[in-house]
Motif scaffolding. Structure first.
Motif, short mmCIF file in Angstrom:
data_model
loop_
_atom_site.label_atom_id
_atom_site.label_comp_id
_atom_site.label_asym_id
_atom_site.label_seq_id
_atom_site.Cartn_x
_atom_site.Cartn_y
_atom_site.Cartn_z
N GLN A 76 1.06 12.44 -11.26
CA GLN A 76 0.21 13.40 -10.81
C GLN A 76 -0.41 13.04 -9.38
O GLN A 76 -0.67 13.75 -8.79
CB GLN A 76 -0.91 13.88 -11.70
N ASN A 77 -0.35 11.63 -9.18
CA ASN A 77 -1.01 11.01 -8.06
C ASN A 77 -0.15 11.21 -6.68
O ASN A 77 -0.63 10.82 -5.57
CB ASN A 77 -1.44 9.60 -8.10
N MET A 78 0.99 11.68 -6.88
CA MET A 78 2.14 11.54 -5.65
C MET A 78 1.42 12.18 -4.36
O MET A 78 0.96 13.34 -4.49
CB MET A 78 3.22 11.96 -6.07
N SER A 87 -9.28 -1.42 -2.90
CA SER A 87 -9.20 -0.04 -3.24
C SER A 87 -7.62 0.39 -3.30
O SER A 87 -6.94 -0.18 -2.74
CB SER A 87 -9.50 1.01 -2.20
N ASP A 88 -7.21 0.89 -4.55
CA ASP A 88 -5.91 1.37 -4.82
C ASP A 88 -5.23 2.18 -3.56
O ASP A 88 -4.23 1.91 -3.02
CB ASP A 88 -5.64 2.16 -6.04
N ILE A 89 -5.76 3.23 -3.37
CA ILE A 89 -5.17 4.40 -2.52
C ILE A 89 -5.45 3.97 -1.13
O ILE A 89 -4.43 4.27 -0.16
CB ILE A 89 -5.89 5.76 -2.99
N PHE A 90 -6.50 3.16 -0.62
CA PHE A 90 -6.64 2.94 0.78
C PHE A 90 -5.54 1.69 1.09
O PHE A 90 -5.49 1.35 2.34
CB PHE A 90 -7.87 2.88 1.16
N LEU A 133 2.10 0.10 -10.15
CA LEU A 133 2.24 0.40 -8.66
C LEU A 133 2.09 1.57 -8.07
O LEU A 133 2.26 2.64 -8.95
CB LEU A 133 3.79 0.32 -8.73
N LEU A 134 1.23 1.56 -6.98
CA LEU A 134 0.93 2.66 -6.41
C LEU A 134 1.66 3.10 -5.18
O LEU A 134 1.77 4.35 -4.77
CB LEU A 134 -0.61 2.51 -5.84
N LYS A 135 2.44 2.07 -4.57
CA LYS A 135 3.47 2.43 -3.62
C LYS A 135 4.29 1.85 -3.41
O LYS A 135 4.48 0.34 -3.64
CB LYS A 135 2.35 2.15 -2.17
N ILE A 152 -13.85 11.62 3.20
CA ILE A 152 -14.94 11.43 2.55
C ILE A 152 -14.82 10.22 1.54
O ILE A 152 -15.82 9.39 1.38
CB ILE A 152 -15.53 12.75 2.09
N ARG A 153 -13.70 10.32 0.91
CA ARG A 153 -13.52 9.23 -0.07
C ARG A 153 -13.40 7.76 0.53
O ARG A 153 -14.09 6.81 0.02
CB ARG A 153 -12.24 9.53 -0.85
N PHE A 154 -12.89 7.78 1.89
CA PHE A 154 -12.87 6.49 2.45
C PHE A 154 -14.18 6.07 2.98
O PHE A 154 -14.65 5.03 2.60
CB PHE A 154 -12.08 6.71 3.66
#
Ligand SMILES: *[C@@H]1O[C@H](CO)[C@@H](O)[C@H](O)[C@H]1NC(C)=O
Ligand SMILES: *[C@@H]1O[C@H](CO)[C@@H](O)[C@H](O)[C@H]1NC(C)=O
Ligand SMILES: *[C@@H]1O[C@H](CO)[C@@H](O)[C@H](O)[C@H]1NC(C)=O
Ligand SMILES: *[C@@H]1O[C@H](CO)[C@@H](O)[C@H](O)[C@H]1NC(C)=O
Length: 968
Positions: free
Chosen positions: A308-310, A541-544, A264-266, A471-473
């Motif tokens: 650590q990704n919070m 993508s996970d973060i997006f 789970l990311l979110k 930039i990552r996006f």
């Protein structure tokens, strides 16, 4: 049907090619076997009929589907119909995708959809469909993407959808779907995406959904879900986003097991009526976004180590106690820590910001307001880009001078933060021929290119602040699309409720030295890119998180020729084959007769098609922007009905939001109101030079084939008429009314005296006087085909004699009506009527009574105060009397008895100067006027008159009122 097919295909060809077909046809008659090109076959007749049935329940206002009655769906490029490239096992072509994104379709979905038995993508996103989702869609076993988001669909989710064995994605968000989630959905063995947010889905989340093996995104926020959160959901092996905000789980708790969701990311459970403790989150190694705000969570915040990704931790508006745990201090990617409105005590840990080194794009917000924090653990020495809010804590009470800023109330500009990315371009915008623009994407060479415009939204991103991720996006999206990093440009982005991140993207073609400085994508590339978006072929993508396609607009140059959204072009050989196939079936009697008929039609066809190719001169008009149709379509969600704010003789008016966030009114000429291109541009040139505080400003225009639009600043307070109507909730005071009259008169005087050539408005009425956010009157709708007469050789302006009387009944100058002679006094008359409306609140004509006559009668019989609008409260009677006298004088039948517009302005100013300040209400935005005349004040204790600005020199009244015109 076959007959149509043959005709249509031939019609699309040039005459010479038609004769080629004729020749080939004759060869066929003689038994030639040249016709192997027919292998591609035709569309399955069942599907052809199904498409017709589907169209019959749709309302297609924009006539997007007008080619759905010509020829064969798969081979004649029916809009939005994409087929398999070749015939399938049964010898027919089949429809693979129905892509009807954003076409302003209303009506309902036909159960006949089920007959598209090989369909893989059903896309009706962002239309206005109503009715329910037909259960028959559950029969389309091949279906992979069900995309119905952004409509007005109602009714329940059919259980049958749960038996779609290949469904990858179900997107029904932003509808009014009600009823529960069918338990049958637990059978969706291949489904990765449940996007059902913003509906009225109710009941318990079925625990059986835990069986879903591939589900990654579970978005059910903003529904009416109730019951409890099933602990079993933690067993979903691939779940990365669980978003259930704004549902009502009725005082139940967050299951402990949710702390076990290792993928789970979110986790977003804002406003869910949850109680109890926050689970231990230490076994969630990639958790980045946690929003548990606005519940009734209690107990202390778990102190175990967090991922650590919070990026975002929002626990505000709960009942949490205890101290702020130290584990929040060591989170390298943290952007927001929101703990406001709890009962946290102890100290504010300065380790939250110490040792932080943020680069220019990064920032950290710590909101700890309204807790019981008593002190700061160490020195308050905030690094740049760190914001700390502490108001409402005991630590603020000690009047700690170092905390003055942190303890202050914040200025509210929280929502709708809007930003445009900095262009790193070295190329300055210069004159690329329309519609090309300088590609900002290359820092090596400057070149003109035609971009693809894409409205795009991240539905559930794993961060709160975009700049560190841009930039990552860009990298993610360009590699997903298989483009160069340089080809993507983020034109703008804005956060929306959700939070969702909306963006306006431009994709540029790569530089091609041989393209004569006009770089374009080739059509197969355009289709490939579009398909990547609409088929969700860009890897997740996970973060997006998941994305939405809001629109994909093609500049006209991409639409020229025979290009459509269909799957690739058809070779001439195949075309001939299809034609012959059709003819073979249809024509058995007389081929020659048919060809003769076709020849006649061909001529007609060419006559029609010529219109498309008139080329557009590129014109630059200073001060106004030339918009493309697509930009304005994006601003109004494709001229969606919900954005319509008005309608006039000229056409409809829409409220739009431009890519840079600016709110505008867009006037779109309807058919019949279109002018010649030259006339249109001449008028815009004229309008672009008019600048006055009391005129609505023109921002830009759009002039494209078959479309003429004007873009104005948006007036948030609507029309004067609205505010005078009996229904209006807030009534205008007399002082406000006077101010509006004064403003309107000044705007019109400017048109008469400063515009070159002068402009007579000709349609002044209360609904053409608009009010901005500060209730400044702004005259609208001037200038269109309404130029004042040009002075003749003698130098005197002749009274203009027109053949058609324009204007609105009740406002029409009677002399103009009789003689058709237009003068500046015609505007004086109409404005006088508006003054009478301001004074009485009446309509110009109501129940057969004319306002001018009624007020005149009352005035002459000394009963004037009986007709004055009782809603405007108290007023100085001498001011009202003067205003009535001015209004009636302006409405005299004979032109010569009326005052000039300059007289009207002057007299209004006099009346304003008589007004006591205490009556003036809003005074800070009051017009400034040259104060030549001494204030004539009534006997009351007036000290200072807000109409007289101290910093205005005593210049001549009119030029003081009228700002200068932009020089040409
Ligand atoms: C979803 O619903 C919420 C609450 O009504 C609203 O604030 C939000 O704007 C909606 N979001 C969308 C994308 O419609
Ligand atoms: C979480 O996972 C661990 C290890 O798999 C297991 O022992 C524990 O019972 C789980 N906790 C919950 C609440 O399901
Ligand atoms: C989480 O953080 C690790 C280490 O910093 C990083 O490699 C990984 O890409 C991050 N995951 C996400 C989804 O951002
Ligand atoms: C805290 O509560 C106050 C008062 O109810 C409210 O105005 C404020 O928006 C809340 N703060 C947050 C961060 O929700």
């Amino acid at each position: 049907m076959f007959h149509n097919s043959a005709e249509f295909c031939i019609l699309r060809m040039s005459a010479s090619r038609a004769w080629t077909v004729g020749a080939v046809f004759l060869m066929w008659l003689f038994g030639s076997s040249l016709l192997i090109g027919a292998q591609d076959g035709i569309t399955d007749p069942i599907e052809v009929q199904a498409l017709r049935d589907i169209k019959s329940t749709l309302i297609d206002t924009n006539k997007n589907l007008s080619n759905w009655n010509r020829g064969d769906p798969c081979t004649s490029n029916w809009t939005g119909v994409l087929c398999f490239n070749t015939s399938l096992d049964d010898g027919y072509r089949h429809v693979r995708e129905l892509q009807l994104l954003n076409m302003n379709l209303t009506g309902s979905l036909s159960p006949e959809l089920r007959r598209l038995s090989r369909l893989e993508i059903l896309d009706f996103m962002w239309n206005g469909l109503s009715g329910s989702i037909p259960k028959e869609i559950g029969n389309i076993t091949s279906l992979k993407l069900l995309l119905l988001n952004g409509n007005h669909l109602t009714g329940p989710l059919p259980e049958e959808l749960g038996y779609l064995p290949n469904l990858d994605r179900i997107q029904i968000d932003q509808n009014n779907i009600s009823g529960p989630i069918p338990t049958s959905f637990a059978n969706l063995n291949k489904t990765k995406h449940f996007h059902m947010n913003n509906n009225s889905i109710s009941g318990q989340i079925p625990p059986e959904l835990a069986r879903l093996p591939y589900l990654v995104h579970f978005l059910l926020d903003n529904n009416n879900l109730s019951g409890y959160l099933p602990p079993e959901l933690s067993k979903m092996p691939n779940l990365t986003i669980l978003q259930l905000d704004n549902n009502n789980f009725n005082g139940t708790t967050i299951p402990d097991s949710y702390g076990n969701m290792s993928k789970l990311l979110k986790l977003s459970l804002r406003s869910c009526s949850l109680q109890g403790p926050i689970p231990d989150l230490s076994r969630m190694p990639i958790l980045a976004y946690l929003d548990l705000s606005s519940n009734r969570l209690n107990g202390t915040i778990p102190t175990n180590q967090l991922s650590q990704n919070m990026t975002t931790i929002d626990l505000s508006n709960n009942e949490l106690t205890g101290s702020i745990p130290a584990n929040f201090s060591s989170l390298p990617n943290l952007q927001k820590l929101l703990l406001a409105n709890n009962s946290l005590n102890g100290s504010v840990l300065s380790s939250l910001w110490q040792n932080k080194t943020l680069n220019a794009t990064e920032s950290l917000t710590l909101d700890l307001e309204n807790n019981r924090l008593t002190n700061i653990s160490d020195s308050i020495n905030l690094p740049p880009n760190v914001t700390l809010w502490l108001k409402g804590n005991p630590v603020c009470i000690n009047d700690n001078i170092n905390l003055r800023q942190q303890c202050a109330s914040r200025s509210d500009n929280v929502t709708g933060s809007q930003s445009t990315t900095n262009s790193t371009a070295v190329c300055q915008p210069q004159s690329c021929p329309y519609p090309y623009e300088y590609s900002p994407t290359s820092n090596l060479s400057c070149f003109c290119a035609a971009p693809l415009l894409i409205g795009y939204r991240l539905k559930s991103p794993g961060f709160s602040d975009f700049p560190p991720y841009t930039i990552r996006f860009e990298d993610y999206l360009t590699s997903g699309l298989d483009l160069d990093f340089q080809q993507l440009y983020i034109d703008s982005f804005a956060w929306e409720e959700g939070p969702r991140l909306k963006m306006y993207l431009k994709l540029y073609p790569v530089y091609n030295a041989t393209s004569n400085s006009r770089n374009m994508f080739n059509m197969s590339e355009v289709q490939r890119i579009r398909r990547m978006f609409t088929g969700w072929l860009i890897p997740d993508s996970d973060i997006f998180g998941p994305y939405e396609l809001l629109n994909f607009n093609l500049l006209d140059i991409y639409n020229e020729g025979t290009v459509t959204t269909s799957s690739g072009g058809i070779s001439t050989g195949a075309l001939i084959g299809i034609v012959l196939g059709g003819i073979a079936v249809a024509v058995t009697l007389s081929a020659v007769v048919t060809l003769l008929i076709l020849r006649v039609r061909l001529r007609n066809y060419h006559a029609i098609s010529k219109r498309r190719h008139t080329s557009k001169a590129s014109i630059k008009i200073d001060g106004v922007k030339s918009f493309t149709y697509t930009e304005l379509a994006m601003a109004t969600n494709n001229f969606n009905i919900s954005t319509q704010v008005g309608q006039g003789g000229y056409g409809k008016v829409y409220r739009g939001i431009l890519a840079d966030g600016m709110v505008v009114a867009i006037k779109r000429a309807q058919e019949g109101s279109l002018q010649g291109e030259r006339e249109f541009l001449t008028e815009i040139q004229l309008l672009s030079r008019l600048h006055h505080r009391n005129l609505v400003s023109l921002i830009g225009y759009c002039d494209e084939e078959g479309e003429q639009m004007l873009v104005y600043e948006f007036m948030s307070n609507g029309t004067l008429r609205d505010h005078l109507s009996a229904k209006s909730k807030e009534t205008l005071s007399f002082a406000m009314r006077l101010r509006l009259a004064f403003g309107s008169a000044k705007g019109i005087l400017y048109l008469h005296t400063e515009a070159d050539p002068p402009i007579f408005h000709r349609d002044i009425k209360a609904s053409n006087i608009l009010l901005d956010s500060k209730f400044t009157a702004k005259v609208a709708d001037f200038g269109l085909s309404r130029l004042a007469p040009v002075p003749d050789v003698e130098g005197a302006a002749p009274a203009h004699v027109s053949t058609v009387v324009k204007g609105t009944p009740g406002y029409l100058d009677p002399e103009y009506f009789l003689t058709h002679k237009l003068t500046d006094k015609s505007d004086v008359y109409s404005l006088g009527v508006v003054f009478l409306e301001l004074l009485t609140g009446m309509h110009p004509i109501s129940h057969g009574k004319n306002i001018v006559r009624e007020v005149n009668l009352a005035y002459q019989s000394g009963m004037i105060f009986s007709v004055i609008d009782g809603r405007m409260g108290s007023y100085p009677s001498e001011c009202v009397e003067k205003f009535v006298a001015l209004a009636l004088k302006s409405c005299q039948d004979e032109t010569d008895s009326r005052p000039s517009m300059a007289d009207v302005v002057r007299e209004l100013e006099n009346i304003c100067l008589m007004m006591p300040e205490s009556d003036m209400g809003v005074s800070e935005s009051i017009d400034t006027v040259a104060g030549k005349m001494a204030p004539v004040t009534p006997s009351s204790s007036v000290v200072k008159n807000p109409y007289v600005s101290s910093d205005v020199s005593g210049s001549d009244l009119v030029s003081g009122v009228v700002p200068t015109i932009t020089p040409r």
